[in-house]
Design a protein around this motif. Structure first.
Motif, PDB file in Angstrom:
ATOM      1  N   ARG A  49       0.791  -1.197  -0.209  1.00 31.02           N
ATOM      2  CA  ARG A  49      -0.085  -0.002   0.084  1.00 31.02           C
ATOM      3  C   ARG A  49       0.871   1.309  -0.002  1.00 31.02           C
TER       4      ARG A  49
ATOM      5  N   ASN B 121       0.740   5.977  -1.466  1.00 34.29           N
ATOM      6  CA  ASN B 121      -0.145   6.915  -1.725  1.00 34.29           C
ATOM      7  C   ASN B 121       0.178   7.382  -3.010  1.00 34.29           C
TER       8      ASN B 121
ATOM      9  N   THR C 233      -3.213   2.634  -3.491  1.00 33.01           N
ATOM     10  CA  THR C 233      -3.644   3.133  -2.391  1.00 33.01           C
ATOM     11  C   THR C 233      -4.502   2.326  -1.661  1.00 33.01           C
ATOM     12  N   ASN C 234      -5.077   1.273  -2.021  1.00 31.98           N
ATOM     13  CA  ASN C 234      -6.050   0.365  -1.227  1.00 31.98           C
ATOM     14  C   ASN C 234      -5.726  -0.798  -1.486  1.00 31.98           C
TER      15      ASN C 234
ATOM     16  N   PRO D  53      -7.308   3.835  10.212  1.00 30.53           N
ATOM     17  CA  PRO D  53      -7.076   4.625   9.131  1.00 30.53           C
ATOM     18  C   PRO D  53      -5.664   4.984   8.600  1.00 30.53           C
TER      19      PRO D  53
ATOM     20  N   SER E  95      -5.176   4.069   4.774  1.00 31.10           N
ATOM     21  CA  SER E  95      -5.312   5.294   4.049  1.00 31.10           C
ATOM     22  C   SER E  95      -4.098   6.235   4.127  1.00 31.10           C
TER      23      SER E  95
ATOM     24  N   PRO F 164     -11.569   7.397   3.518  1.00 27.17           N
ATOM     25  CA  PRO F 164     -10.492   7.584   2.488  1.00 27.17           C
ATOM     26  C   PRO F 164     -10.357   8.694   1.853  1.00 27.17           C
TER      27      PRO F 164
ATOM     28  N   ALA G 142      -8.875  11.389   4.134  1.00 29.94           N
ATOM     29  CA  ALA G 142      -7.558  11.319   4.162  1.00 29.94           C
ATOM     30  C   ALA G 142      -6.581  11.918   3.161  1.00 29.94           C
TER      31      ALA G 142
END
Length: 439
Positions: free
Chosen positions: A216, A218, A222-223, A327, A331, A391, A394
């Motif tokens: 994971r 950014n 991402t998910n 979170p 995220s 999400p 975030a």
């Protein structure tokens, strides 16, 4: 009723021929990983969130020095927030021995406080000589062994052999290199190909387990980790056991758990009963009514703080890694898990978690109806739907570009000590996917 379409994660290609060994707590993990590092012949690649200068950190330090002084190339990446107090001498001895030591987002202190809390490098990966890997949730600190006392953590990792190790290695190497370094590495690999061919190709067959190495970040992925969980929950037919330290997932995750329980799947959740941070238990307990009413069984582990991030579904699917179900992990943080498809490993993990539930947990019972019932339901309803949008929220949080700082030897020129500007995701390959993650 026809089920809605559910798109599988991008990293969904199973890699066959692997062997996984579950390592529970520091007592099983540290001796194995320290011995492997100390005996490395050619290469050690290590990423960790926490590295402390305590008895465990000193043992890792000695193993890394032994490997480097014997001529192995050693690459270490630690997180600047998780490992903020390493002494200069600790790092300096490694660097002088030839270790390439890097710090992910060292950050700055303001009035003694660290401000680089968000978007941490939370992975825990080791690859030795390209053939033996370790991945899980265990950091390099003394609180992962039982003699630390009541605050010692309950946690899990796996030792890995097989083709999936090559993906772990390449991902960890590429994650710390700037573009110029990566080009130099590629030229070096081509020149040394005959001597280092064994590092480029993990054994073609080490066992019967299929595996996916999933990360994971950014940027691109991402998910992916959460989506693998949700795919498994949707496919569950008999049993689900999730043991996770920090549990406050999003709306869709909770929805899949509830749906599985309502269609007759035995869904069990193991959470912290003696938390290392009280807010963790408070946050998770706010979801209890919502889950219990759907038939999810909840257990609180009460012997010591639970730090594990493992799960199993039915009799084949399992996962072990660094990702919590909160979170931060889902995220914000940089995480890595392995998804395992193997009946023997699943059965072994199920046995370990079963003993945990039987001997070290208390089961949470649904609260009897009363005058507070409506208030609890309203609270659950609000939380449930607030999480639905997390999400999106975030994405509004600060998205600075973390830097990986290279620690150079004391006699290096000043301009050689530079921060390598990096996004908080791994470099993209030409096809748009991160390195080491199957398309």
């Amino acid at each position: 009723m026809r089920r809605p379409h559910f798109r599988a994660p991008r990293s969904s290609r199973w890699v066959p021929g692997n062997h996984f060994e579950l390592l529970e707590n520091g007592e099983e993990f540290f001796p194995r990983v320290f011995e492997a590092i100390a005996n490395a012949q050619r290469e050690v690649v290590l990423e960790t969130f926490i590295l402390f200068d305590d008895k465990i950190g000193q043992q890792l330090h000695a193993a890394l020095l032994s490997a480097a002084r014997r001529g192995a190339q050693v690459d270490v990446l630690v997180d600047g927030f998780g490992s903020p107090t390493l002494p200069e001498e600790f790092i300096g001895q490694l660097v002088e021995a030839g270790v390439r030591f890097r710090i992910f987002d060292p950050g700055h202190r303001v009035l003694g406080q660290q401000l680089n809390l968000l978007r941490r490098m939370h992975r825990k990966i080791v690859v030795v000589d390209g053939t033996l890997g370790f991945i899980g949730g265990i950091n390099y600190s003394a609180d992962h062994v039982a003699d630390f006392g009541p605050e010692a953590k309950q946690d899990y990792s796996v030792a890995v052999r097989g083709p999936i190790v090559a993906q772990m290695r390449q991902f960890a190497l590429d994650a710390v290199l700037s573009p110029p370094e990566r080009r130099r590495q590629q030229r070096m690999r081509r020149r040394q190909a005959p001597q280092r061919a064994d590092l480029q190709n993990a054994p073609q067959h080490a066992g019967n387990a299929d595996a996916i190495f999933v990360t994971r970040d950014n940027d691109v992925h991402t998910n992916d980790i959460e989506r693998h969980y949700r795919v498994a929950l949707r496919a569950a037919r008999e049993r689900v056991v999730i043991a996770n330290a920090y549990f406050f997932p999003g709306y869709r995750f909770i929805r899949e758990m509830r749906r599985a329980a309502r269609r007759g799947v035995d869904v069990r959740l193991i959470l912290q009963g003696q938390p290392d941070m009280p807010i963790v238990k408070t946050a998770a307990s706010m979801l209890y009514d919502h889950l219990l009413r759907a038939g999810v069984r909840i257990y609180e582990y009460c012997d010591r703080p639970l730090h594990g991030k493992v799960a199993l579904v039915d009799d084949e699917w399992s996962t072990v890694g660094s990702s919590n179900l909160d979170p931060l992990s889902l995220s914000l943080n940089l995480e890595a898990n392995v998804i395992i498809r193997d009946r023997a490993f699943n059965a072994h993990l199920h046995g370990r978690l079963g003993r945990l539930m039987k001997h070290s947990c208390r089961q949470i019972e649904a609260t009897p109806p009363g005058w507070l019932d409506g208030l609890r339901l309203a609270r659950s309803y609000v939380l449930f739907h607030l999480m639905r949008w997390f999400p999106t929220w975030a994405g509004w949080l600060p998205r600075h570009k973390p830097a990986i700082t290279v620690v150079n030897p004391p006699d290096a020129p000043k301009d050689a000590t530079a921060a390598t500007s990096r996004s908080d995701g791994p470099p993209r390959s030409p096809d748009g996917h991160g390195p080491g993650v199957a398309a």
